[in-house]
Design a protein around this motif. Structure first.
Motif, mmCIF file in Angstrom:
data_model
loop_
_atom_site.group_PDB
_atom_site.id
_atom_site.type_symbol
_atom_site.label_atom_id
_atom_site.label_comp_id
_atom_site.label_asym_id
_atom_site.label_seq_id
_atom_site.Cartn_x
_atom_site.Cartn_y
_atom_site.Cartn_z
ATOM 1 N N SER A 51 8.972 -42.033 35.764
ATOM 2 C CA SER A 51 8.304 -40.873 35.366
ATOM 3 C C SER A 51 6.944 -41.225 34.746
ATOM 4 N N ILE B 60 13.749 -36.675 31.149
ATOM 5 C CA ILE B 60 12.416 -36.875 31.644
ATOM 6 C C ILE B 60 11.675 -35.481 31.865
ATOM 7 N N ASN B 61 10.391 -35.542 31.771
ATOM 8 C CA ASN B 61 9.679 -34.133 31.673
ATOM 9 C C ASN B 61 8.770 -33.876 33.149
ATOM 10 N N ILE B 62 9.438 -34.348 34.249
ATOM 11 C CA ILE B 62 8.612 -34.046 35.639
ATOM 12 C C ILE B 62 9.898 -33.707 36.554
ATOM 13 N N PRO B 63 9.568 -32.939 37.397
ATOM 14 C CA PRO B 63 10.795 -32.051 38.112
ATOM 15 C C PRO B 63 11.471 -32.970 39.032
ATOM 16 N N ASP C 86 16.105 -29.131 38.934
ATOM 17 C CA ASP C 86 15.048 -28.051 39.074
ATOM 18 C C ASP C 86 15.164 -27.540 40.413
ATOM 19 N N ARG D 293 -2.669 -36.944 41.506
ATOM 20 C CA ARG D 293 -2.503 -36.558 39.870
ATOM 21 C C ARG D 293 -2.604 -37.886 39.129
ATOM 22 N N LYS D 294 -3.606 -38.052 38.302
ATOM 23 C CA LYS D 294 -3.775 -39.128 37.552
ATOM 24 C C LYS D 294 -3.351 -39.267 36.241
ATOM 25 N N PHE E 6 -3.683 -32.157 34.477
ATOM 26 C CA PHE E 6 -2.801 -31.674 35.470
ATOM 27 C C PHE E 6 -1.333 -31.093 34.863
ATOM 28 N N TYR F 9 2.314 -28.756 36.290
ATOM 29 C CA TYR F 9 3.157 -28.446 37.351
ATOM 30 C C TYR F 9 3.317 -27.045 37.685
ATOM 31 N N GLU G 76 7.368 -27.419 30.471
ATOM 32 C CA GLU G 76 8.503 -28.073 30.375
ATOM 33 C C GLU G 76 8.698 -29.390 31.493
ATOM 34 N N LYS G 77 7.837 -29.091 32.551
ATOM 35 C CA LYS G 77 7.844 -30.237 33.608
ATOM 36 C C LYS G 77 6.738 -30.821 33.926
ATOM 37 N N GLY H 238 4.883 -33.474 32.458
ATOM 38 C CA GLY H 238 4.647 -34.739 31.614
ATOM 39 C C GLY H 238 4.130 -34.640 30.216
ATOM 40 N N LEU H 239 3.131 -35.389 30.000
ATOM 41 C CA LEU H 239 2.911 -35.437 28.606
ATOM 42 C C LEU H 239 1.843 -34.405 28.288
ATOM 43 N N GLU I 238 4.092 -31.641 27.192
ATOM 44 C CA GLU I 238 4.608 -31.724 25.846
ATOM 45 C C GLU I 238 3.695 -31.324 24.862
#
Lengths: 251, 219
Positions: free
Chosen positions: A40, A73-76, A98, A250-251, B161, B163, B203-204, B206-207, B210
């Motif tokens: 992540s 973690i904060n991604i799906p 998710d 995505r960067k 970016f 999600y 919530e999904k 990333g930074l 947040e």
């Protein structure tokens, strides 16, 4: 612009990562949560956890792991392996997943896709399809690609889409483990025919293979396991390469 | 090269721990995947309560209205519990997420649903002109563009970016504070008075996600 997604896949057995991973920064190479966090932080767009020993009594262990991952973690992320009922899905979504992925259960009882999509929404139902080419025709296989079915891959992909799947995870058993590239021809055919995203899996070996799967293979996302686990390709480097190759990332 | 960019980007964002005494209510209704919103708040060090109790919601410092699901079923549920009137009366900072954004609009094409009308904006279904190029739902990471100066968007990188997972979108309006392009431009984030709404899933995300949640908690 919507980006193409890079998805590392973690194989899980009894709550632990299997397929020896080779990360020096890992204190515990078997801890899926720690590995998930690294991916992540490195810029993975999503993660897939595949429970390779999922049975009913192991479900609780899996759900506990799902909760730990969801907290960390904060991604799906998607969870798959042995999911066959609406109850299984509910259990894992409530634990914090998710999306869930179903494979053999959908082949044995296609109606389950409609039921799961109606209950939880298409967005969280991924149908995994394992395919193998037999005498020039692509057939769906189950049981990790060992058991052939009479379903033609293209027709089955259309059917799961019509039944309400949100995404398709297409693994070519002919390409899986070869590191010779994804099955771009079949992927392009299926991705062009369907109105839902297709995640390509099986065959990643070089960074150019990812570029090819997004251009020739028309895939929306690409999944790989060992090349990431063994650090053959780092996610930041791969994303830099794709970005320089004019792939939206995505960067 | 990307590696370096990622690191700079991550350290640029930085986090402050929100006030522990802050009361955050997350509205409980018949919507999926609320848990990940609670976990995201937990990661920021905030304590949130999942509740449908009007008194608790009214007394909260911040209210979050998450959501995944279908518009007409959700609206029916809110009306049956009079949560629709309650939401319209709230004065504290309020954040709608995903379906939460759509329900704060005027009307949704999803089963021809009259919504809460906080934003005089219509919610429409994505109709791809070319299904080979554009899949529906719009799933994945996409950019927020044309960000206006707003406390919710404070310290975000340019074109961040986030999600997305959705089949319906809110049209652009005077309340749009960030937009996203998929098939056409739509409202990524809306703001009117104390009401904020995000179509993506912070919530999904990333930074960036947040930071958006943290900015909301700091309002």
């Amino acid at each position: 612009m919507l980006t193409k997604r890079i998805i590392p896949c973690l194989d899980i057995k009894e709550g632990r990562t299997v397929k020896g991973v080779n990360f020096v920064e890992l204190r515990d190479a078997g801890d899926p949560v720690e590995l998930a966090k690294i991916y992540s932080d490195e810029g993975a767009d999503e993660l897939v956890f595949l429970d390779i020993t999922a049975t009913v009594d192991k479900r609780k262990t899996l759900a506990e792991l799902v909760t730990k991952v969801a907290k960390a973690i904060n991604i799906p992320f998607t969870v798959g392996g042995g999911i066959s009922t609406v109850e299984d899905v509910k259990f894992l979504l409530n634990a914090g997943a998710d999306k869930i992925s179903i494979n053999s259960a959908a082949v044995h009882n296609p109606q389950i896709i409609n039921e799961m999509a109606a209950e939880f929404g298409s967005q969280c139902i991924v149908v995994a399809i394992d395919t193998r080419n037999v005498d020039g025709i692509d057939f769906v296989h189950t049981h990790g690609g060992r058991q052939a079915t009479l379903l033609k891959t293209q027709e089955w992909a259309q059917e799961v889409c019509d039944r309400g799947a949100g995404e398709i995870l297409l693994t070519s058993m002919d390409h899986d483990g070869t590191k010779a590239g994804f099955s771009n021809e079949l992927l392009a055919e299926i991705s062009s025919a369907l109105s839902i995203p297709v995640i390509a899996s099986g065959g990643a070996g070089t960074m150019a293979h990812f570029k090819d799967v997004f251009t020739f293979g028309k895939a929306d996302a690409a999944l790989a396991a060992s090349i990431f686990h063994f650090k053959e390709i780092g996610i930041p480097k791969l994303k830099g390469f794709l970005s320089d190759s004019d792939i939206s990332i995505r960067k | 090269m990307t590696d370096v960019r990622c690191r700079v980007f991550a350290s640029d964002i930085g986090h402050q721990t929100p006030d522990n005494n802050m009361k955050i209510a997350v509205i409980k209704y018949n919507s999926g995947n609320v848990q990940s919103v609670l976990y995201a708040l937990e990661r920021l060090g905030a304590n949130a309560e999942l509740t449908d109790d009007p008194e608790v919601i009214r007394a909260a410092d911040k209210v979050i209205f998450p959501g995944q699901g279908e518009a007409s079923t959700a609206m029916r549920y809110l009306k049956e519990r009079k949560l629709d009137t309650l939401i319209k009366e709230l004065k504290q900072p309020f954040l709608g997420v995903c379906l939460g954004l759509q329900l704060l609009c005027e009307h949704s094409e999803e089963n021809d649903t009259e919504c809460l009308g906080i934003f005089p904006v219509k919610v429409k279904r994505f109709v791809p002109e070319n299904s080979q190029e554009f899949k529906v739902p719009h799933v994945g990471w996409n950019e927020l563009e044309n960000l206006v100066i707003n406390p919710l968007l404070k310290d975000l990188p340019a074109n961040p970016f986030v999600y997305y997972v959705h089949s319906f979108y809110a049209e652009l309006s005077e309340f749009t504070i960030a937009q996203t392009h998929y098939i056409h431009d739509f409202s990524g984030i809306l703001h009117r008075d104390n009401y904020y709404a995000i179509q993506a899933h912070p919530e999904k995300s990333g930074l960036v996600g947040e930071k958006l949640l943290e900015n909301f908690l700091s309002l």
